[in-house]
Scaffold this active site. Structure first.
Site, PDB file in Angstrom:
ATOM      1  N   LYS A  33       0.854  -1.189   0.000  1.00 57.00           N
ATOM      2  CA  LYS A  33       0.000   0.000   0.000  1.00 57.00           C
ATOM      3  C   LYS A  33       0.892   1.241   0.000  1.00 57.00           C
ATOM      4  O   LYS A  33       1.923   1.274   0.684  1.00 57.00           O
ATOM      5  CB  LYS A  33      -0.866  -0.027   1.269  1.00 57.00           C
ATOM      6  CG  LYS A  33      -1.938   1.041   1.341  1.00 57.00           C
ATOM      7  CD  LYS A  33      -2.764   0.842   2.626  1.00 57.00           C
ATOM      8  CE  LYS A  33      -3.988   1.745   2.672  1.00 57.00           C
ATOM      9  NZ  LYS A  33      -4.796   1.494   3.893  1.00 57.00           N
ATOM     10  N   SER A  43      -9.748   1.194   2.829  1.00 60.62           N
ATOM     11  CA  SER A  43      -8.873   1.989   2.002  1.00 60.62           C
ATOM     12  C   SER A  43      -7.812   1.195   1.244  1.00 60.62           C
ATOM     13  O   SER A  43      -7.282   1.667   0.236  1.00 60.62           O
ATOM     14  CB  SER A  43      -8.174   3.038   2.863  1.00 60.62           C
ATOM     15  OG  SER A  43      -7.320   2.427   3.811  1.00 60.62           O
ATOM     16  N   SER A  47      -9.894  -1.158   6.978  1.00 53.85           N
ATOM     17  CA  SER A  47      -9.280  -0.932   5.666  1.00 53.85           C
ATOM     18  C   SER A  47      -8.515  -2.109   5.075  1.00 53.85           C
ATOM     19  O   SER A  47      -8.133  -2.079   3.912  1.00 53.85           O
ATOM     20  CB  SER A  47      -8.339   0.264   5.736  1.00 53.85           C
ATOM     21  OG  SER A  47      -9.077   1.457   5.721  1.00 53.85           O
TER      22      SER A  47
END
Lengths: 490, 95, 476
Positions: free
Chosen positions: A77, A157, A181
């Site tokens: 990420k 996310s 997330s």
């Protein structure tokens, strides 16, 4: 042969010299290239990946392979700072930021010989559950409904982290979980996603969203892979004052899929008429499997459940409003030139942050401001105590809790919510574990009638990740979910 | 709490965000909605409860007092938008 | 100032903890390095950086609290104080708001004839900001983060002071205590100790007036001057029919004036909240007790002991204990020696020369052993007090030993009776008239004869012996 590899399988291929790390890396880099439509990657670190793969091959030729991750292509990420690789947090304000340092989490993977393919798209500063708040555009879920051609959200996310693994653009990935997330996108993409106990994984070098809630964790194709990644990234870090001093554990070797005699609680507050029937169906099926496999299921109560989401939407924005003050155009990142300091701050931050980030900064500023602090911020911290206490009480009697991971499955990207609160409801099942600091996992259970993945959640007491993984493995081995999306993006 | 133009602008000023009319308008609406959502906590009695600001139950970790300057000026300023003679620079500030 | 106006002063002292590294990072705290070379990733607030607290700074804060007779809080919290400024890289300062490490205490200040107790509200730990340079470029402000993150102890007094003299005495006393404890070097020129002074005026019996804060005063002279100006200003404003506006002001040294600080004009809302990157700091009582046991003797105790042990005046004791190193210097000199001589040599001769050379005692050209040697020579009658002054002057300039200087200058006192008699006889022969007058009863002339002999011996005659022999000869 090199398709949908797990970490275990990749490692075995390399050990058996059936493929070189360079060959495997090359295949993944090509796959990434053919999947640009999915918009998973912000940065592909091709040169560095090839270099790392060659180093692995060199080690293998000398019989000096470091471990499971040696030569395994991973992606991170874009919230993890990576030395000499652009790190944006999916925000315009960091769109030109290249760290001179490596986050503890990714450094740990590097030390184990992992090959880094690149940096994954996510919601801006990890704020969102759709991946639509990214400055780099939305990530597209590799899964599609059998009913229509709509492009779906991968969740967020950590949307890029989930979509890239689901589309097999990397073997496994790392995400972060502040309110769900990791677990929500894992659930939307048919993967295993684990949020560790708060303090298990160092936050050093990970762009902060809400410091008291953020934890990095794996998104993987199997429970085994999640265990390998978890033990790689865990452990005390003296650069993080909120890092647990407990010693690390060998989660992978200690995997034991028996659930005989375990007590598993089903919180009644997670049941609701609004829950889609198919999610309800898989939840019931899970309960049945666990019972059949020897666990004892009981209904339990977590009375404070419904207070978790509003408390979360006070605490997380409050911390974020302060954490994001450092993005001011002075030291790094975007600067919009102006004549005065204040104008420079305001223009830089207004142009640099997207709408959702601005909303949360505003809410966070509001709940901390004079006159409202006690009514909101302190109140929410007290609610957090109540929630934690609820869990403490429940864990006196049960070993784990079993719930749905999400109240819905992946939905169309073009579905626009006029009210931001509607989006916040996506986190309803995942947020309580963050507030209480507990480890939780989302595991794939099956497909709904539209052919979209559904995940279930397990939560255990603090630092009981081994238990979490063991129960997950039991479910995984019983369910044997091995559906993959059709590769429509090629 | 209903957010109006004034209260929204006041917050934006504190947060160092400048807003155009359209943003201001939609933020007024969004903030009002979010605050009414979090306002449901007002019903919960929390009188005798201590706040928890971090769930980790552990003593604060202390560092020994050892000095080291690891970061060169060059690395420090590697991502800087504007600098002069090793300094960060900003538009002139009058104290 | 009108007679019925009262001044109310409270002071916040920012004292830099004398640690090697910063409060939450391991960058060096050294003074005078090239700009932005003592800045870590943490100090520059790079994304993902986290604070880890310096154990030594906690110890120093607790020691300081104990020295201020204050309550040490077993649990304290680090908060974020949120505001935007170019010298504040995080966009917040880590400080302590509701739960400081040290609570209430008090110290006593000496105002010549009377003493006054000044209350301490609290002491907390916080990060220093960076430094801005405004005069390098017409359009730009330059920022150096070397100071950013250095540990400060903010010591907040109660509004217990009523005059600039009391304010200065208070800051001096706190500085002395911190220097005794060795928790802050107290160097005001380098900014290791600064004072923010809150001032308000009121008519006797009225409620507290609106206060103004004068920031960053870094010398006793400025504290005194700034308060004097500000009190006059406030009285003039009120007597002119206006109201005092609560504000932050700066003292302009060149104009000897205070003025409103433009950068502080915005209304602030600091949105303090517990820093989620740090857990509460819990202190163990036995650990605090151990620190207390190891605390050095503090100025008040030492002063009392000096009066008691050395039988010296309150005034001398005050002077000698106003600085830890001075008091230690004195005690080394006084050990097994004549205390009166030690007091006068340290408090008069040594202080005079240090003043003249603008040196602190740790840089004294004459160390305590050397001064002790000099006093030994006086006590043993080898040199006279007058000659000793000459030796002392030489000592300040050369590295020669006391004995060498005495020998080189031929300053050894004549203590040989026969030799002194020779000089006396000579003087008596040369002044028959005065001898006659003395014998007729003008005994005051004794001093004349002694003076003449001293002249003849160039001051080297042992004054005791001289006196004795002259008297004997004249009286015969």
């Amino acid at each position: 042969m090199i398709e949908n590899l797990t970490i275990e399988q990749t490692s075995k291929l390399l050990n058996d010299k059936q493929a070189s790390a360079l060959e495997i890396t090359d295949i993944y880099l090509k796959k990434i290239n053919t999947a640009k439509k999915l918009n998973c990657f912000i940065t592909v670190s091709e040169d560095k990946a090839i270099e790392a793969a060659k180093e692995t091959d060199e080690r293998i030729s000398k019989n000096k392979k470091i471990g499971f991750l040696d030569g395994v292509p991973l992606a991170y990420k874009d919230l993890f700072c990576t030395n000499d690789i652009l790190t944006t947090a999916s925000s315009k304000i960091l769109s030109n930021f290249t760290p001179t340092y490596e986050s503890t989490v990714t450094a740990n993977c590097k030390d184990q010989g992992a090959v880094v393919l690149g940096k994954l798209n996510c919601d801006e500063f990890a704020m969102g559950s759709t991946n639509k708040t990214s400055f780099y555009g939305p990530v597209i879920n590799p899964w599609k409904s059998i009913d229509n051609e709509d492009e779906l959200v991968p969740g967020g996310s950590s949307g890029g982290s989930a979509a890239s693994v689901a589309a097999d653009l990397c073997v496994a990935s790392l995400g972060t979980d502040t309110g769900g997330s990791i677990r929500q996108p894992a659930s939307f993409t048919g993967l295993v996603g684990l949020k560790p106990t708060y303090g298990r994984v160092s936050r050093w070098g990970t762009v902060a969203f809400a410091s008291s809630l953020d934890q990095a964790g794996p998104i993987a194709k199997t429970v085994e892979d999640a265990a390998i990644l978890l033990q790689t990234i865990s452990g005390h870090d003296n650069k993080d004052s909120t890092s647990s001093i407990r010693s690390n554990e060998n989660f992978y070797s200690n995997l034991d899929s028996s659930v005989k005699g375990l007590k598993i609680g089903v919180p009644k507050e997670y049941m609701s008429d609004d829950l889609p029937e198919e999610i309800q169906k898989f939840w019931n099926e899970g309960k049945k499997i666990l019972t059949e496999n020897g666990a004892e299921l009981t209904e339990v109560s977590l009375p404070s459940t419904k207070t978790a989401l509003p408390a979360y939407y006070i605490i997380a924005p409050a911390e974020a409003s302060s954490n994001l003050s450092r993005y001011d155009g002075v030291k790094y990142g975007l600067r919009v030139k102006e004549k005065s300091l204040t104008e420079m701050y305001e223009s830089t931050r207004s142009e640099g942050f997207g709408d959702e980030v601005k909303r949360r900064i505003m809410i966070g500023t509001y709940v901390l401001s004079s006159g409202y602090y006690d009514a909101y911020y302190i109140k929410a911290q007290k609610i957090r105590s109540i929630i934690k206490n609820d869990f403490d009480n429940v864990f006196k009697n049960v070993d784990a809790l079993f719930t749905p991971a999400t109240p819905n499955t992946a939905f169309p990207i073009n579905r626009e919510e006029t009210d931001p609160v509607q989006n916040y409801l996506n986190d309803i099942f995942t947020v309580p574990a963050n507030l209480a600091g507990l480890p939780a996992i989302s595991i794939p259970f099956g497909l709904d009638n539209s052919g979209l993945p559904i995940g279930m959640q397990l939560i255990t007491n603090s630092f009981q990740e081994q238990m979490l993984l063991n129960i997950s493995k039991n479910l995984q081995d019983t369910i044997n979910f091995n559906n993959r999306p059709t590769q429509w993006w090629k | 709490m209903e957010f109006d133009k004034n209260s929204t602008l006041k917050l934006a000023k504190l947060a160092r965000l400048s807003l155009n009319a359209e943003q201001l308008n939609s933020l007024e609406k969004d903030l009002t909605s979010i605050v009414s959502f979090i306002d449901q906590l007002k019903e919960i009695n929390t009188e005798k409860i201590d706040p928890t600001s971090n769930s980790l139950d552990q003593d604060l970790i202390l560092r020994e007092d050892v000095a080291e300057n690891k970061l060169s000026n060059e690395d420090l300023l590697k991502n800087v938008p504007e600098s002069e003679l090793g300094f960060f620079v900003v538009p002139k500030v009058i104290e | 100032m009108s007679n019925n106006w009262q001044t109310v002063i409270g002071i916040e002292i920012h004292a830099q903890v004398n640690s090697k590294s910063k409060l939450f990072s391991s960058s060096s705290t050294g003074f005078g390095s090239a700009p932005n070379t003592q800045v870590s990733l943490v100090d520059a607030a790079m994304p993902g950086m986290l604070p880890v607290i310096n154990k030594f700074c906690i110890e120093q804060a607790v020691k300081s609290g104990l020295g201020l007779n204050a309550k040490i809080n077993s649990k304290s919290i680090f908060d974020r104080k949120n505001y935007f400024y170019q010298d504040l890289p995080q966009g917040y300062q880590i400080s302590q708001f509701k739960d400081p490490i040290v609570g209430e205490g008090s110290i006593e200040i000496d105002l010549g004839d009377e003493k006054k107790v000044i209350g301490i509200e609290r002491l907390h730990l916080e990060q220093d900001a960076g430094k801005s340079l405004h005069d390098q470029d017409p359009n730009l402000t330059f920022v150096d983060l070397n100071r950013s993150g250095i540990a400060l102890m903010e010591i907040v007094s109660k509004p217990d002071m009523a005059s600039p003299e009391e304010a200065v005495a208070y800051v001096k006393k706190v500085r002395t205590i911190l220097r005794y404890l060795d928790t802050c070097d107290g160097n005001m020129e380098q900014g290791s100790l600064r004072a923010d002074v809150n001032i308000s005026v009121r008519k006797e019996g009225d409620e507290l007036g609106t206060r103004c804060e004068i920031k960053n005063l870094n010398s006793f002279k400025h504290i005194n001057a700034a308060i004097n100006f500000e009190v006059d200003r406030q009285i003039k404003v009120i007597e002119g029919g206006d109201k005092i506006k609560q504000e932050t002001r700066l003292y302009d040294v060149t104009l000897d004036k205070t003025r409103s600080m433009r950068s502080k004009e915005d209304a602030h809302d600091y949105r303090y909240f517990p820093d989620p990157d740090l857990l509460p700091l819990k202190l163990n009582q036995s650990w605090i007790d151990d620190l207390k046991k190891d605390l050095p003797e503090l100025p008040d105790e030492k002063k009392a002991r000096f009066v008691e042990q050395y039988k010296i005046s309150d005034y001398d004791a005050e002077v000698l204990t106003s600085d830890r190193l001075t008091s230690e210097y004195f005690e080394k000199v006084a050990k097994n020696r004549n205390v009166k001589l030690a007091v006068s040599w340290v408090a008069s001769e040594l202080f005079a020369i240090l003043n003249k050379l603008n040196l602190t005692i740790e840089k004294s050209p004459v160390n305590s052993d050397q001064l002790g040697d000099l006093i030994d020579e006086i006590e043993n009658g080898i040199i006279s007090n007058r000659a000793a002054k000459e030796v002392f002057e030489e000592m300040c300039e050369s590295s020669k030993s006391v004995k060498e200087i005495i020998n080189d200058k031929g300053l050894v006192q004549i203590s040989d009776t026969t030799e002194i008699e020779k000089f006396i006889d000579q003087v008596l022969i040369e002044n028959p008239d005065n001898v006659q007058k003395y014998k007729e009863g003008k005994t005051k002339l004794l001093g004349f004869f002694i003076g003449e002999v001293m002249k003849a011996t160039k001051g080297k005659a042992n004054p005791g012996l001289l006196n004795q022999i002259v008297k004997k000869k004249l009286d015969n």
